[in-house]
Design a protein around this motif. Sequence first.
Motif, PDB file in Angstrom:
ATOM      1  N   ARG A  81      34.123  36.206  45.062  1.00  0.00           N
ATOM      2  CA  ARG A  81      33.605  36.818  43.842  1.00  0.00           C
ATOM      3  C   ARG A  81      33.452  38.332  44.020  1.00  0.00           C
ATOM      4  NH1 ARG A  81      35.298  33.106  41.650  1.00  0.00           N
ATOM      5  NH2 ARG A  81      34.231  31.513  40.408  1.00  0.00           N
ATOM      6  N   GLY A  82      32.299  38.794  44.407  1.00  0.00           N
ATOM      7  CA  GLY A  82      32.063  40.223  44.537  1.00  0.00           C
ATOM      8  C   GLY A  82      31.531  40.830  43.246  1.00  0.00           C
ATOM      9  N   LEU A  83      31.306  42.137  43.289  1.00  0.00           N
ATOM     10  CA  LEU A  83      30.700  42.850  42.167  1.00  0.00           C
ATOM     11  C   LEU A  83      31.489  42.666  40.872  1.00  0.00           C
ATOM     12  CD1 LEU A  83      28.563  44.851  41.099  1.00  0.00           C
ATOM     13  CD2 LEU A  83      30.078  46.707  41.849  1.00  0.00           C
ATOM     14  N   ALA A  84      32.788  42.554  40.972  1.00  0.00           N
ATOM     15  CA  ALA A  84      33.624  42.411  39.771  1.00  0.00           C
ATOM     16  C   ALA A  84      33.246  41.185  38.944  1.00  0.00           C
ATOM     17  CB  ALA A  84      35.100  42.332  40.172  1.00  0.00           C
ATOM     18  N   TRP A  85      32.636  40.185  39.598  1.00  0.00           N
ATOM     19  CA  TRP A  85      32.291  38.950  38.894  1.00  0.00           C
ATOM     20  C   TRP A  85      30.809  38.872  38.535  1.00  0.00           C
ATOM     21  CZ3 TRP A  85      35.450  35.205  36.996  1.00  0.00           C
ATOM     22  CH2 TRP A  85      36.801  35.283  37.346  1.00  0.00           C
ATOM     23  N   VAL A  86      30.087  39.966  38.707  1.00  0.00           N
ATOM     24  CA  VAL A  86      28.670  39.988  38.313  1.00  0.00           C
ATOM     25  C   VAL A  86      28.590  40.332  36.829  1.00  0.00           C
ATOM     26  CG1 VAL A  86      26.447  41.121  38.634  1.00  0.00           C
ATOM     27  CG2 VAL A  86      27.870  40.587  40.612  1.00  0.00           C
ATOM     28  N   HIS A  87      28.335  39.334  36.005  1.00  0.00           N
ATOM     29  CA  HIS A  87      28.300  39.528  34.560  1.00  0.00           C
ATOM     30  C   HIS A  87      26.901  39.820  34.015  1.00  0.00           C
ATOM     31  CE1 HIS A  87      32.016  37.101  35.055  1.00  0.00           C
ATOM     32  NE2 HIS A  87      32.455  37.807  34.036  1.00  0.00           N
ATOM     33  N   ALA A  88      25.878  39.372  34.728  1.00  0.00           N
ATOM     34  CA  ALA A  88      24.542  39.345  34.148  1.00  0.00           C
ATOM     35  C   ALA A  88      24.021  40.702  33.655  1.00  0.00           C
ATOM     36  CB  ALA A  88      23.556  38.720  35.135  1.00  0.00           C
ATOM     37  N   PRO A  89      24.029  41.762  34.453  1.00  0.00           N
ATOM     38  CA  PRO A  89      23.485  43.032  33.944  1.00  0.00           C
ATOM     39  C   PRO A  89      24.201  43.530  32.693  1.00  0.00           C
ATOM     40  CG  PRO A  89      23.722  43.099  36.334  1.00  0.00           C
ATOM     41  CD  PRO A  89      24.418  41.858  35.871  1.00  0.00           C
ATOM     42  N   LEU A  90      25.524  43.493  32.710  1.00  0.00           N
ATOM     43  CA  LEU A  90      26.300  43.948  31.553  1.00  0.00           C
ATOM     44  C   LEU A  90      26.155  42.994  30.377  1.00  0.00           C
ATOM     45  CD1 LEU A  90      28.354  45.941  30.353  1.00  0.00           C
ATOM     46  CD2 LEU A  90      30.183  44.551  31.367  1.00  0.00           C
ATOM     47  N   GLY A  91      26.201  41.693  30.671  1.00  0.00           N
ATOM     48  CA  GLY A  91      26.119  40.691  29.610  1.00  0.00           C
ATOM     49  C   GLY A  91      24.784  40.710  28.896  1.00  0.00           C
ATOM     50  N   ILE A 147      33.209  44.806  46.594  1.00  0.00           N
ATOM     51  CA  ILE A 147      33.515  45.247  45.230  1.00  0.00           C
ATOM     52  C   ILE A 147      34.201  44.122  44.455  1.00  0.00           C
ATOM     53  CG2 ILE A 147      35.830  46.209  45.609  1.00  0.00           C
ATOM     54  CD1 ILE A 147      33.047  47.983  43.659  1.00  0.00           C
ATOM     55  N   GLY A 148      34.952  43.270  45.180  1.00  0.00           N
ATOM     56  CA  GLY A 148      35.610  42.130  44.546  1.00  0.00           C
ATOM     57  C   GLY A 148      36.783  42.542  43.679  1.00  0.00           C
ATOM     58  N   LYS A 149      37.476  41.558  43.148  1.00  0.00           N
ATOM     59  CA  LYS A 149      38.580  41.845  42.230  1.00  0.00           C
ATOM     60  C   LYS A 149      38.814  40.645  41.320  1.00  0.00           C
ATOM     61  CE  LYS A 149      42.167  40.490  45.583  1.00  0.00           C
ATOM     62  NZ  LYS A 149      43.405  40.925  46.257  1.00  0.00           N
ATOM     63  N   ILE A 150      39.430  40.937  40.200  1.00  0.00           N
ATOM     64  CA  ILE A 150      39.738  39.891  39.222  1.00  0.00           C
ATOM     65  C   ILE A 150      41.235  39.626  39.291  1.00  0.00           C
ATOM     66  CG2 ILE A 150      39.590  39.190  36.792  1.00  0.00           C
ATOM     67  CD1 ILE A 150      37.493  41.460  36.475  1.00  0.00           C
ATOM     68  N   GLN A 151      41.605  38.452  39.757  1.00  0.00           N
ATOM     69  CA  GLN A 151      43.015  38.094  39.826  1.00  0.00           C
ATOM     70  C   GLN A 151      43.593  38.007  38.417  1.00  0.00           C
ATOM     71  OE1 GLN A 151      44.593  38.008  42.566  1.00  0.00           O
ATOM     72  NE2 GLN A 151      43.042  37.691  44.150  1.00  0.00           N
ATOM     73  N   PRO A 152      44.860  38.386  38.217  1.00  0.00           N
ATOM     74  CA  PRO A 152      45.459  38.367  36.870  1.00  0.00           C
ATOM     75  C   PRO A 152      45.296  37.043  36.142  1.00  0.00           C
ATOM     76  CG  PRO A 152      46.915  39.473  38.421  1.00  0.00           C
ATOM     77  CD  PRO A 152      45.793  38.916  39.233  1.00  0.00           C
ATOM     78  N   GLY A 153      45.393  35.945  36.876  1.00  0.00           N
ATOM     79  CA  GLY A 153      45.288  34.640  36.225  1.00  0.00           C
ATOM     80  C   GLY A 153      43.877  34.277  35.791  1.00  0.00           C
ATOM     81  N   TYR A 154      42.881  35.060  36.240  1.00  0.00           N
ATOM     82  CA  TYR A 154      41.485  34.751  35.943  1.00  0.00           C
ATOM     83  C   TYR A 154      40.847  35.710  34.932  1.00  0.00           C
ATOM     84  CZ  TYR A 154      41.319  31.373  39.775  1.00  0.00           C
ATOM     85  OH  TYR A 154      41.545  30.278  40.582  1.00  0.00           O
ATOM     86  N   ILE A 155      41.652  36.585  34.349  1.00  0.00           N
ATOM     87  CA  ILE A 155      41.103  37.570  33.399  1.00  0.00           C
ATOM     88  C   ILE A 155      40.496  36.878  32.181  1.00  0.00           C
ATOM     89  CG2 ILE A 155      41.711  39.434  31.799  1.00  0.00           C
ATOM     90  CD1 ILE A 155      43.731  40.402  33.871  1.00  0.00           C
ATOM     91  N   ALA A 156      41.182  35.853  31.664  1.00  0.00           N
ATOM     92  CA  ALA A 156      40.672  35.135  30.482  1.00  0.00           C
ATOM     93  C   ALA A 156      39.344  34.463  30.802  1.00  0.00           C
ATOM     94  CB  ALA A 156      41.694  34.109  30.009  1.00  0.00           C
ATOM     95  N   ARG A 157      39.243  33.883  31.984  1.00  0.00           N
ATOM     96  CA  ARG A 157      37.999  33.230  32.375  1.00  0.00           C
ATOM     97  C   ARG A 157      36.876  34.252  32.539  1.00  0.00           C
ATOM     98  NH1 ARG A 157      36.924  29.723  37.916  1.00  0.00           N
ATOM     99  NH2 ARG A 157      34.741  29.245  37.485  1.00  0.00           N
ATOM    100  N   TRP A 158      37.201  35.444  33.093  1.00  0.00           N
ATOM    101  CA  TRP A 158      36.218  36.506  33.262  1.00  0.00           C
ATOM    102  C   TRP A 158      35.671  36.945  31.900  1.00  0.00           C
ATOM    103  CZ3 TRP A 158      35.314  41.510  31.802  1.00  0.00           C
ATOM    104  CH2 TRP A 158      34.421  42.253  32.575  1.00  0.00           C
ATOM    105  N   LEU A 159      36.560  37.132  30.947  1.00  0.00           N
ATOM    106  CA  LEU A 159      36.144  37.521  29.597  1.00  0.00           C
ATOM    107  C   LEU A 159      35.334  36.413  28.923  1.00  0.00           C
ATOM    108  CD1 LEU A 159      39.454  39.228  28.370  1.00  0.00           C
ATOM    109  CD2 LEU A 159      37.282  40.356  28.921  1.00  0.00           C
TER     110      LEU A 159
END
Length: 537
Positions: free
Chosen positions: A80-90, A229-241
């Motif tokens: 995961r990493g920071l890229a997958w931390v949704h809570a503060p922004l969400g 820092i983490g990263k969002i794999q291209p195939g997981y962008i829809a799930r991240w959103l």
Amino acid sequence: MALNVPGLIAVIVFYAMTLVTGLWAAWKAKKSEKNKKQTEVAIVGGRNLNIFVGLFTTTATWVGGAYINGTAEIVYLPSRGLAWVHAPLGFAATFIIGALFFVKPMRSKNYVTMMDPLQETFGNTMGSILFLPPLLGDVFWFASILASLGATVSVILDVKGYVSIIISACTVIIYTLLGGLYSVAYTDVIQLLFMIISLWICVPFALLNSASENIAYTAVNALYQAPWIGKIQPGYIARWLDDLAYLSLGGIAWQTYFQRVLAASSSKQAMVTSYLSGLLCAVMGVPSILIGAVAVSTDWNQTSYGLPTPYERRESNMILPLVLQYLCPTYVSVAGLGAIAAAVMSSADSSLLSASSMFAYNIYKRLLRKKASEREVLWVMRLSMVLLGSVGTGLAFLSNSVYDMWFLSGELVYAILFPQLCCALFIPGTNTYGSAAGFILGFVLRLLGGESALKIPPFLHYPGCILVDGVFIQQFPFKTFTMTVSLITIVAISYLAQFLFMKNILPAQWDICYVFRKETPPLSQQELEEELSLQKT
């Protein structure tokens, strides 16, 4: 490890201080009951919370134990990493969207709970059914944050987790039961201040520990594990959103949020409070992010924790208390424990008050006993607090992952309740038939999507559904898709029913919900008895 006596004393002092504050607020609530309805004082604080108290109680409601523990956990996880931390922004987006669109229509009509517009639009019976998703959400939220406290206490104080869970639950139930929103709001002020100070005290000690590498270096360079820092794999962008939309929009349809909105002295004050709470909520995620980054940058073999690492021991969900315990001095880790205890109690009391308020006011008073007195409704509210608090406490012992429990607690609210609330507030003409159809379809679609955290396999494989380590992962944004389908269904079926009945294509006798009939529905047996009793009196 021996019992941490200084830490135990500090926690007892904090709990005593919180309880005293709650009891003082309960006394303040009693004074306010003289000129106002008892239920309004208990549920919305007599609608006179000032902006300072409103800001702190609104922020503290969302910044709970699951928030600060879960954020650190996600930063620490290699996958995961920071890229997958949704809570503060969400959550910041939740408060901003809420202020822009939802605050004014709710506060201007002086509703008492979030369920009022739903019952007003879809009827008391359908409104009661819609109560189920937020009820489950509040109970799971209560359980997840208590579980996070139990894990923390077991690490730092070497006290069995179940002891802290039981004591915390009892403390929360007592002052919430006695003072309602007044007790919850004023204890939130103490708890949030304590949380802010304590967490920021811990951060420098963790960052400067000799066992930890510079987090600026490990943000992009693998050292002991993947860069934090983490990263969002291209195939997981829809799930991240999908996850971001779930937190941003799904966080609105909660009684805990609207309870603060409705308690403000005016619509303008409620909007300002919501905007400021969004900013403060996002800022409160920073210490947890830094602590998670430190955990990634630490050579655990240089600490008394040793190897294998917390991730290899499957203790990632306890990474924040582990950093406090092994990378900070004892007195600092005790301060961090106090911050977590404060976070837990600030959210636990809110969820407890939320569920009991809706049950007493919207289910008991509006559906079961319409002639119930103010005192009777208040006692039902208190009894439901004890019952729901006991259930949540029991569930806390079953929690395996803080973040999973926290994330799962609102899925039904997002998929089912959020579209219902949007229709009730903004789309005229929606009715009971559309509401029922949207509820059923949304519920079924969500179940068919499965849930990997609970090991429920998906029966409906959306595009991009893949098998990872024997578990199916939905890459398609199915939560938002389910919510959208539910919203469209409510509107379409409502207008279809209106067309069929108003054009006499369907006979009026088929209008079993009495949406389009001119006559009123027949009284129930209980309503008839109450009417006769009133006439005799």
